[in-house]
Design a protein around this motif. Structure first.
Motif, mmCIF file in Angstrom:
data_model
loop_
_atom_site.group_PDB
_atom_site.id
_atom_site.type_symbol
_atom_site.label_atom_id
_atom_site.label_comp_id
_atom_site.label_asym_id
_atom_site.label_seq_id
_atom_site.Cartn_x
_atom_site.Cartn_y
_atom_site.Cartn_z
ATOM 1 N N ASN A 155 59.398 53.904 27.518
ATOM 2 C CA ASN A 155 59.371 53.261 26.214
ATOM 3 C C ASN A 155 58.152 53.645 25.388
ATOM 4 N N ARG A 156 57.216 54.377 25.992
ATOM 5 C CA ARG A 156 56.047 54.811 25.224
ATOM 6 C C ARG A 156 56.382 55.963 24.289
ATOM 7 N N SER A 157 57.348 56.787 24.672
ATOM 8 C CA SER A 157 57.702 57.924 23.827
ATOM 9 C C SER A 157 59.007 57.717 23.068
ATOM 10 N N PHE A 158 59.833 56.756 23.522
ATOM 11 C CA PHE A 158 61.100 56.476 22.846
ATOM 12 C C PHE A 158 61.316 54.973 22.798
ATOM 13 N N LEU A 159 61.344 54.433 21.597
ATOM 14 C CA LEU A 159 61.503 53.001 21.393
ATOM 15 C C LEU A 159 62.940 52.742 20.971
ATOM 16 N N MET A 160 63.730 52.111 21.839
ATOM 17 C CA MET A 160 65.150 51.938 21.570
ATOM 18 C C MET A 160 65.400 50.942 20.448
ATOM 19 N N ASP A 161 66.359 51.292 19.611
ATOM 20 C CA ASP A 161 66.839 50.402 18.563
ATOM 21 C C ASP A 161 67.896 49.507 19.201
ATOM 22 N N GLU A 162 67.534 48.262 19.436
ATOM 23 C CA GLU A 162 68.402 47.368 20.186
ATOM 24 C C GLU A 162 69.702 47.054 19.459
ATOM 25 N N SER A 163 69.760 47.352 18.160
ATOM 26 C CA SER A 163 70.975 47.068 17.396
ATOM 27 C C SER A 163 71.943 48.240 17.405
ATOM 28 N N SER A 164 71.554 49.361 18.032
ATOM 29 C CA SER A 164 72.392 50.563 17.977
ATOM 30 C C SER A 164 72.463 51.248 19.330
ATOM 31 N N GLU A 221 61.394 46.951 12.664
ATOM 32 C CA GLU A 221 61.463 46.348 11.334
ATOM 33 C C GLU A 221 60.112 46.348 10.620
ATOM 34 N N CYS A 222 59.115 46.970 11.218
ATOM 35 C CA CYS A 222 57.761 46.955 10.665
ATOM 36 C C CYS A 222 57.452 48.276 9.956
ATOM 37 N N ARG A 223 56.757 48.202 8.836
ATOM 38 C CA ARG A 223 56.262 49.391 8.139
ATOM 39 C C ARG A 223 54.738 49.376 8.229
ATOM 40 N N THR A 224 54.169 50.439 8.773
ATOM 41 C CA THR A 224 52.778 50.420 9.194
ATOM 42 C C THR A 224 51.853 51.078 8.165
ATOM 43 N N SER A 225 50.555 50.872 8.369
ATOM 44 C CA SER A 225 49.539 51.480 7.507
ATOM 45 C C SER A 225 48.497 52.233 8.325
ATOM 46 N N ASP A 226 48.825 52.571 9.557
ATOM 47 C CA ASP A 226 47.854 53.260 10.412
ATOM 48 C C ASP A 226 47.876 54.764 10.141
ATOM 49 N N ILE A 227 46.771 55.418 10.442
ATOM 50 C CA ILE A 227 46.680 56.870 10.281
ATOM 51 C C ILE A 227 46.092 57.469 11.557
ATOM 52 N N GLY A 249 51.046 48.884 4.166
ATOM 53 C CA GLY A 249 51.994 49.563 5.034
ATOM 54 C C GLY A 249 53.231 50.000 4.272
ATOM 55 N N ARG A 250 53.834 51.110 4.698
ATOM 56 C CA ARG A 250 54.984 51.657 3.967
ATOM 57 C C ARG A 250 55.723 52.683 4.801
ATOM 58 N N SER A 251 56.907 53.035 4.317
ATOM 59 C CA SER A 251 57.695 54.134 4.874
ATOM 60 C C SER A 251 58.240 54.947 3.701
ATOM 61 N N TRP A 252 58.821 56.116 4.007
ATOM 62 C CA TRP A 252 59.426 56.982 2.981
ATOM 63 C C TRP A 252 58.437 57.343 1.864
ATOM 64 N N HIS A 253 57.175 57.572 2.222
ATOM 65 C CA HIS A 253 56.134 57.968 1.295
ATOM 66 C C HIS A 253 55.813 59.446 1.532
ATOM 67 N N THR A 254 54.774 59.956 0.853
ATOM 68 C CA THR A 254 54.337 61.338 1.080
ATOM 69 C C THR A 254 52.828 61.388 1.271
ATOM 70 N N LEU A 255 52.391 62.402 2.017
ATOM 71 C CA LEU A 255 50.979 62.658 2.276
ATOM 72 C C LEU A 255 50.754 64.149 2.060
ATOM 73 N N ILE A 271 56.365 46.810 2.873
ATOM 74 C CA ILE A 271 56.815 45.885 3.911
ATOM 75 C C ILE A 271 57.845 44.926 3.349
ATOM 76 N N GLU A 272 57.709 44.569 2.058
ATOM 77 C CA GLU A 272 58.654 43.665 1.401
ATOM 78 C C GLU A 272 59.855 44.393 0.827
ATOM 79 N N CYS A 273 60.033 45.680 1.210
ATOM 80 C CA CYS A 273 61.160 46.511 0.738
ATOM 81 C C CYS A 273 61.126 46.719 -0.770
ATOM 82 N N LYS A 274 59.915 46.862 -1.314
ATOM 83 C CA LYS A 274 59.757 47.157 -2.735
ATOM 84 C C LYS A 274 59.272 48.592 -2.906
ATOM 85 N N PRO A 275 59.896 49.372 -3.811
ATOM 86 C CA PRO A 275 59.409 50.725 -4.092
ATOM 87 C C PRO A 275 57.987 50.664 -4.653
ATOM 88 N N MET A 276 57.165 51.638 -4.265
ATOM 89 C CA MET A 276 55.752 51.620 -4.643
ATOM 90 C C MET A 276 55.405 52.829 -5.499
#
Length: 396
Positions: A155-164, A221-227, A249-255, A271-276
């Protein structure tokens, strides 16, 4: 261009899209793939066309593609090396893939070829992953995809999506590092040390020197802010813990790398599912974030692309301005240009002439006397600002 060129005019614009890939070679941005939402359907865009955006003139061109053309898809991971564009993974009508394709961007033919490996094993099927290019190799990290039950080591390298899951097939997030060497056609999975990031997808990555950086992304379900930073020579992970203030924290961004020591973060889904629409610069030496002002605060974007262009400009293209999982609109097709450092005196003069020649009779008279090497560049910038002006008038 040869007969592969389909259309070329200042009125032509690439269709709006999300989940595509884009990269810059020379003064041209190349865009391929992605999808749009129509009612309740996700429609993949044509796989046999590539869009070229001249960064100097702002003119779009569409060219047809041939060869072993990949399936229409989104969520692919694209990169360039030595004038070739490589795409890996993605999601098509059959689900996630783990195929690698290559196309030369400079010969004008745009002929795809499927890249077959001679040794090693490719990563399992996945999308929304990222990659670094270093020392002639393609290095992939993370993503969301599926594995057979006997392929899941821990589970350290693959985190299962329990809903799928379906029978012995499980979907989930991973933090695996895979490397492909195009010269030897070899896949391998380097052994890394240090504190590795948690499995994730829809994160963003960039390369600075011999180090690969990743920021944020989705973990369950979490969107993170770590680097995190991976030394691409010693394969050692380290986490950067900057002092406040830090981006949300966010997802679907660019660096995007903008210098030898700085990265530019833009947009994403909060995190609140709002576009930034916020923009941040990280100095990797001081490990400090700095939020910057920019002219596109009213243009949030997620699942867009960002490329470094001329003079360290960052060109953001496409993406969505809405939460794409809830609405059937919001995909974009405008190119946002972020100025990341002061321009040279030459660029300032070039742009001043291009912006003002239309309303200045003196400049109009002097234009034909410009040096032969300089005139074409200025004419391209004139086209760019005229095209930009038309778009602004249309959007009012």
């Amino acid at each position: 261009m040869d007969s592969a060129t389909e259309k070329h005019c200042s009125e032509l614009v690439a269709r709006e899209r999300s989940g595509h890939t884009a990269l810059v070679e020379g003064n041209v941005m190349y865009v391929w793939g992605g999808y749009v939402s129509i009612a309740d359907d996700e429609v993949f865009l044509p796989n046999d066309e590539i869009w070229l955006f001249d960064l100097e003139s702002g003119v779009w061109e569409m060219c047809t593609m041939s060869g072993e053309v990949p399936s229409p898809m989104s969520g692919i991971c694209g990169c360039s090396m030595n004038g070739d564009m490589y795409i890996f993974g993605g999601c098509d009508d059959s689900g996630q893939t783990n195929q690698l394709y290559c196309v030369n961007l400079l010969d004008g033919k745009f002929t795809w070829s499927k890249v077959n490996h001679r040794t090693g094993s490719p990563p399992s099927p996945r999308d929304k992953l990222s990659c670094w290019v270093f020392n002639g190799r393609l290095i992939y990290f993370g993503g969301y995809g599926h594995k057979q039950l006997d392929e899941i080591n821990n589970n350290r390298s693959f985190l299962m999506d329990e809903s799928s899951w379906a029978e012995d097939i499980y979907w989930g997030w991973n933090n695996e590092v895979h490397m492909f060497d195009p010269t030897s056609a070899r896949w391998c999975e380097p052994h890394t040390s240090g504190h590795s990031p948690e499995p994730r997808a829809a994160h963003a990555s960039a390369t600075l020197g011999n180090k690969g950086y990743i920021y944020g992304g989705r973990i369950r379900e979490c969107r993170t802010s770590d680097i995190h930073c991976l030394d691409l020579e010693s394969w050692t992970w380290s986490e950067i813990v900057p002092v406040s203030p830090v981006p949300l924290g966010r997802s679907w961004h660019t660096l995007t790398a903008i210098s030898d020591s700085a990265l530019f973060l833009f947009g994403g889904l909060s995190i609140e599912c709002k576009p930034m629409s916020d923009g941040w610069v990280l100095d990797v030496e001081t490990q400090k974030w700095r939020e910057i002002e920019h002219p596109y605060m009213n243009k949030p974007r997620l699942w867009h692309t960002a490329c470094q262009g001329k003079d360290s400009d960052v060109i953001v293209f496409g993406g969505s301005c809405d939460f794409i999982l809830l609405v059937d609109k919001g995909h974009c097709n405008d190119a946002l240009v972020f100025q990341m450092k002061p321009y040279s005196l030459f660029r300032i003069c070039e742009d001043y002439i291009a912006k003002n020649v239309k309303n200045c009779k003196m400049l109009q008279k002097q234009l034909p006397y410009m040096p032969a090497k300089l005139l074409p560049a200025v004419q391209k910038r004139i086209t760019y600002f005229q095209t930009s002006s038309k778009k602004c008038n249309v959007n009012k």
